[in-house]
Write a protein that holds these residues in place. Structure first.
Motif, PDB file in Angstrom:
ATOM      1  N   LYS A   1       0.815  -1.206   0.000  1.00 25.58           N
ATOM      2  CA  LYS A   1       0.000   0.000   0.000  1.00 25.58           C
ATOM      3  C   LYS A   1       0.854   1.263   0.000  1.00 25.58           C
ATOM      4  O   LYS A   1       0.446   2.292  -0.534  1.00 25.58           O
ATOM      5  N   GLN A   2       2.043   1.179   0.617  1.00 20.03           N
ATOM      6  CA  GLN A   2       2.902   2.359   0.705  1.00 20.03           C
ATOM      7  C   GLN A   2       4.053   2.322  -0.298  1.00 20.03           C
ATOM      8  O   GLN A   2       5.031   3.049  -0.164  1.00 20.03           O
ATOM      9  N   ASN A   3       3.938   1.442  -1.297  1.00 21.10           N
ATOM     10  CA  ASN A   3       4.841   1.415  -2.452  1.00 21.10           C
ATOM     11  C   ASN A   3       6.258   0.951  -2.099  1.00 21.10           C
ATOM     12  O   ASN A   3       7.247   1.609  -2.431  1.00 21.10           O
ATOM     13  N   PHE A   4       6.342  -0.207  -1.449  1.00 20.14           N
ATOM     14  CA  PHE A   4       7.614  -0.897  -1.256  1.00 20.14           C
ATOM     15  C   PHE A   4       7.467  -2.339  -1.752  1.00 20.14           C
ATOM     16  O   PHE A   4       7.591  -3.302  -0.983  1.00 20.14           O
ATOM     17  N   PRO A   5       7.210  -2.487  -3.056  1.00 16.72           N
ATOM     18  CA  PRO A   5       6.861  -3.816  -3.585  1.00 16.72           C
ATOM     19  C   PRO A   5       8.004  -4.821  -3.521  1.00 16.72           C
ATOM     20  O   PRO A   5       7.756  -6.021  -3.361  1.00 16.72           O
ATOM     21  N   MET A   6       9.229  -4.367  -3.652  1.00 13.88           N
ATOM     22  CA  MET A   6      10.342  -5.308  -3.653  1.00 13.88           C
ATOM     23  C   MET A   6      10.598  -5.885  -2.263  1.00 13.88           C
ATOM     24  O   MET A   6      10.901  -7.071  -2.118  1.00 13.88           O
ATOM     25  N   ILE A   7      10.513  -5.048  -1.242  1.00 11.36           N
ATOM     26  CA  ILE A   7      10.686  -5.547   0.122  1.00 11.36           C
ATOM     27  C   ILE A   7       9.620  -6.590   0.417  1.00 11.36           C
ATOM     28  O   ILE A   7       9.894  -7.650   1.003  1.00 11.36           O
ATOM     29  N   HIS A   8       8.393  -6.327  -0.019  1.00 13.42           N
ATOM     30  CA  HIS A   8       7.301  -7.275   0.191  1.00 13.42           C
ATOM     31  C   HIS A   8       7.550  -8.570  -0.562  1.00 13.42           C
ATOM     32  O   HIS A   8       7.362  -9.674  -0.009  1.00 13.42           O
ATOM     33  N   ALA A   9       7.977  -8.481  -1.799  1.00 13.92           N
ATOM     34  CA  ALA A   9       8.163  -9.679  -2.622  1.00 13.92           C
ATOM     35  C   ALA A   9       9.216 -10.610  -2.033  1.00 13.92           C
ATOM     36  O   ALA A   9       9.021 -11.830  -1.965  1.00 13.92           O
ATOM     37  N   VAL A  10      10.319 -10.053  -1.593  1.00 15.13           N
ATOM     38  CA  VAL A  10      11.400 -10.890  -1.053  1.00 15.13           C
ATOM     39  C   VAL A  10      10.971 -11.553   0.245  1.00 15.13           C
ATOM     40  O   VAL A  10      11.326 -12.711   0.510  1.00 15.13           O
ATOM     41  N   GLY A  11      10.201 -10.865   1.065  1.00 19.56           N
ATOM     42  CA  GLY A  11       9.820 -11.413   2.363  1.00 19.56           C
ATOM     43  C   GLY A  11       8.515 -12.175   2.372  1.00 19.56           C
ATOM     44  O   GLY A  11       8.119 -12.699   3.424  1.00 19.56           O
ATOM     45  N   ALA A  12       7.849 -12.294   1.231  1.00 21.59           N
ATOM     46  CA  ALA A  12       6.494 -12.851   1.198  1.00 21.59           C
ATOM     47  C   ALA A  12       6.433 -14.331   1.554  1.00 21.59           C
ATOM     48  O   ALA A  12       5.401 -14.823   2.018  1.00 21.59           O
ATOM     49  N   ALA A  13       7.508 -15.074   1.327  1.00 22.27           N
ATOM     50  CA  ALA A  13       7.480 -16.520   1.551  1.00 22.27           C
ATOM     51  C   ALA A  13       7.603 -16.894   3.017  1.00 22.27           C
ATOM     52  O   ALA A  13       7.320 -18.033   3.393  1.00 22.27           O
ATOM     53  N   SER A  14       8.021 -15.979   3.848  1.00 25.29           N
ATOM     54  CA  SER A  14       8.240 -16.281   5.258  1.00 25.29           C
ATOM     55  C   SER A  14       7.001 -15.937   6.088  1.00 25.29           C
ATOM     56  O   SER A  14       6.320 -14.951   5.805  1.00 25.29           O
ATOM     57  N   PRO A  15       6.720 -16.747   7.129  1.00 24.31           N
ATOM     58  CA  PRO A  15       5.637 -16.369   8.040  1.00 24.31           C
ATOM     59  C   PRO A  15       5.993 -15.169   8.907  1.00 24.31           C
ATOM     60  O   PRO A  15       5.124 -14.587   9.569  1.00 24.31           O
ATOM     61  N   ARG A  16       7.269 -14.769   8.890  1.00 25.90           N
ATOM     62  CA  ARG A  16       7.727 -13.606   9.652  1.00 25.90           C
ATOM     63  C   ARG A  16       7.624 -12.403   8.724  1.00 25.90           C
ATOM     64  O   ARG A  16       8.370 -12.282   7.747  1.00 25.90           O
ATOM     65  N   GLU A  17       6.716 -11.499   9.035  1.00 21.21           N
ATOM     66  CA  GLU A  17       6.363 -10.440   8.099  1.00 21.21           C
ATOM     67  C   GLU A  17       7.548  -9.526   7.774  1.00 21.21           C
ATOM     68  O   GLU A  17       8.277  -9.090   8.683  1.00 21.21           O
ATOM     69  N   PRO A  18       7.736  -9.220   6.481  1.00 15.21           N
ATOM     70  CA  PRO A  18       8.779  -8.257   6.096  1.00 15.21           C
ATOM     71  C   PRO A  18       8.388  -6.872   6.537  1.00 15.21           C
ATOM     72  O   PRO A  18       7.214  -6.578   6.790  1.00 15.21           O
ATOM     73  N   ARG A  19       9.383  -6.001   6.609  1.00  7.92           N
ATOM     74  CA  ARG A  19       9.096  -4.647   7.084  1.00  7.92           C
ATOM     75  C   ARG A  19      10.212  -3.689   6.673  1.00  7.92           C
ATOM     76  O   ARG A  19      11.328  -4.108   6.376  1.00  7.92           O
ATOM     77  N   LEU A  20       9.890  -2.419   6.690  1.00 13.99           N
ATOM     78  CA  LEU A  20      10.872  -1.349   6.533  1.00 13.99           C
ATOM     79  C   LEU A  20      10.861  -0.533   7.813  1.00 13.99           C
ATOM     80  O   LEU A  20       9.837   0.046   8.186  1.00 13.99           O
TER      81      LEU A  20
END
Length: 460
Positions: A191-210
């Motif tokens: 939603k806040q336009n960080f698609p790459m951070i989301h994509a790399v972390g999407a496979a883990s149950p531990r949520e990606p973040r900035l």
């Protein structure tokens, strides 16, 4: 002040005399005859890094002699004094003469005693040091604290240090220095336009973040640090072999270096507007994992084809760099355990750095040598940039040629920096493979103390 340091002028400390082959005879001659005989009996030779404890008439420690390299030696280890504490009994010590650089020697004396004790307690009692005359004890303490903080983060295994725990460490640091810390987590990244951070972390149950820390007067020059916070890297669907996965808890070593540097800046109260950005993710494998051949947008608007899911660090960094660049800081510096190619080129102890700013590169190289945190500049060689071309996207995240991997990774990141007055990329290893003076085996903060010295000279 650091718990291993005591204020200058503290009395009752055992003297430590630094000797070389040429100065040893004079130092020995100043001792009493029985002590000279003792040195002969034990066969002490003033080799670099070797210490001898000299007793008094009652058998107590009277003095210590410690061998250092002669002036002009072909190689002088800047942190050699880190070998001293391991060869002397617990107690309070002081430098009786000039070790060449007393501040650097004091730092090494302290950091050489670092132990990671979260899971296995250290039983050894420490050696304490009186801050040498003319040395800024606060500066030594801040550097040693930052180093220990970074080492602790890197040494902590991924089961106890995921993206949330890395965020917690940054929040603790922010609370200590009264900095503002915010984060963008999970689906909010899209939603806040960080698609790459989301994509790399999407496979883990531990949520990606900035994670975003801001400190200092907004009217001061903007200095922004970005640290790669990949808390564990399986390689994704381009799975690493098991041998290559053994040290992947250290893949957040860039974030650790940036966090350590942020601590030094805030503790020293440098007059800068500091921003620290850490994209924190776990590159895992699941049905939600991003795939080779996928194409994703980035915050900057460039599209990226995924040539290899194990080149994920540059993907999370590019969104963070794009955000940082929007403010046009006077200096934007990123730290990342980015490529094995950097280790092949320069080994584990010498991180390559990249910048277009010749003045910054010169200052950084000199500062690194001065403080014992060396770096080596490599070129942003434009002819190699074509290797990142993609037929279906604006660029690929890897090249197909297999050459100059560290340079092409830096060239990829460069595409996301336009407005910053100066940009610096450090491709660090973040690990000491075997014990070295002042640097026990394990996690290590690299390039951060060198950059702090530059910032202090410019803004302090």
């Amino acid at each position: 002040m650091h718990p291993l340091l005591r204020p200058a002028g503290t009395t009752g400390a055992t003297p430590v005399t630094f000797v070389t082959p040429s100065t040893y005879p004079d130092a020995k001659a100043k001792l009493k005859a029985p002590q000279q005989a003792y040195l002969d009996a034990v066969g002490f030779e003033p080799k670099a890094g070797k210490a001898v404890v000299v007793p008094d008439a009652k058998g107590a420690v009277a003095t210590v002699l410690f061998g250092i390299e002669a002036e002009g030696a072909a190689h002088r280890d800047p942190l050699l004094a880190g070998k001293l504490p391991g060869q002397i009994p617990p107690g309070l010590y002081r430098f009786a003469n000039d070790p060449g650089d007393a501040e650097r020697a004091a730092f090494a004396f302290v950091t050489g005693q670092y132990r990671f004790t979260r899971y296995k307690k250290a039983s050894a009692k420490p050696a304490l040091l009186v801050v040498p005359d003319g040395v800024d004890g606060a500066a030594v303490s801040q550097a040693a604290e930052a180093t220990a903080l970074a080492r602790d983060l890197i040494n902590t295994p991924a089961n106890d240090l995921g993206p949330a725990e890395l965020e917690a460490a940054i929040r603790d640091l922010g609370k200590r220095h009264r900095a503002k810390v915010t984060s963008v987590v999970g689906e909010a990244l899209l939603k806040q336009n960080f698609p790459m951070i989301h994509a790399v972390g999407a496979a883990s149950p531990r949520e990606p973040r900035l994670v975003d820390l801001v400190w200092g007067n907004e009217k001061h020059p903007k200095v922004t640090l970005v640290g790669k916070g990949v808390c564990f890297d399986t390689g994704g669907l381009d799975l690493k072999p098991s041998s290559a996965m053994l040290l992947m808890k250290k893949d957040m070593g860039g974030a650790a270096a940036a966090i350590g540097l942020a601590h030094m800046i805030m503790a020293a109260k440098l007059p800068v507007r500091l921003r620290l950005l850490v994209p924190a993710v776990e590159n895992a494998v699941s049905g939600a994992a991003f795939r080779p051949g996928d194409v994703f947008p980035t915050r900057k608007g460039l599209t990226v084809e995924i040539g290899n899911t194990d080149a994920e660090g540059r993907l999370v960094l590019c969104d963070a760099l794009a955000l940082a660049d929007e403010e046009a800081p006077v200096l934007l510096a990123d730290f990342a355990t980015l490529t094995g190619a950097a280790r092949v080129a320069l080994g584990p102890d010498l991180p390559p750095v990249y910048t277009h700013d010749d003045g910054l590169a010169t200052e950084l190289a000199a500062a690194g040598l001065a403080v014992g945190d060396p770096v080596w500049r490599l070129p942003l060689w434009k002819p190699y940039a074509g290797g990142l071309d993609s037929k279906i996207a604006d660029l690929n995240n890897v090249t197909t040629g297999g050459f100059a991997g560290s340079i092409t990774a830096a060239l990829y990141l460069e595409r996301f920096v336009e407005k910053a007055q100066s940009w610096l990329h450090a491709d660090v290893y973040g690990w000491v493979p075997a014990d070295k003076p002042g640097r026990p085996q394990g996690g290590e903060m690299q390039a951060a103390r060198a950059l702090f010295a530059v910032l202090k000279a410019r803004f302090g």
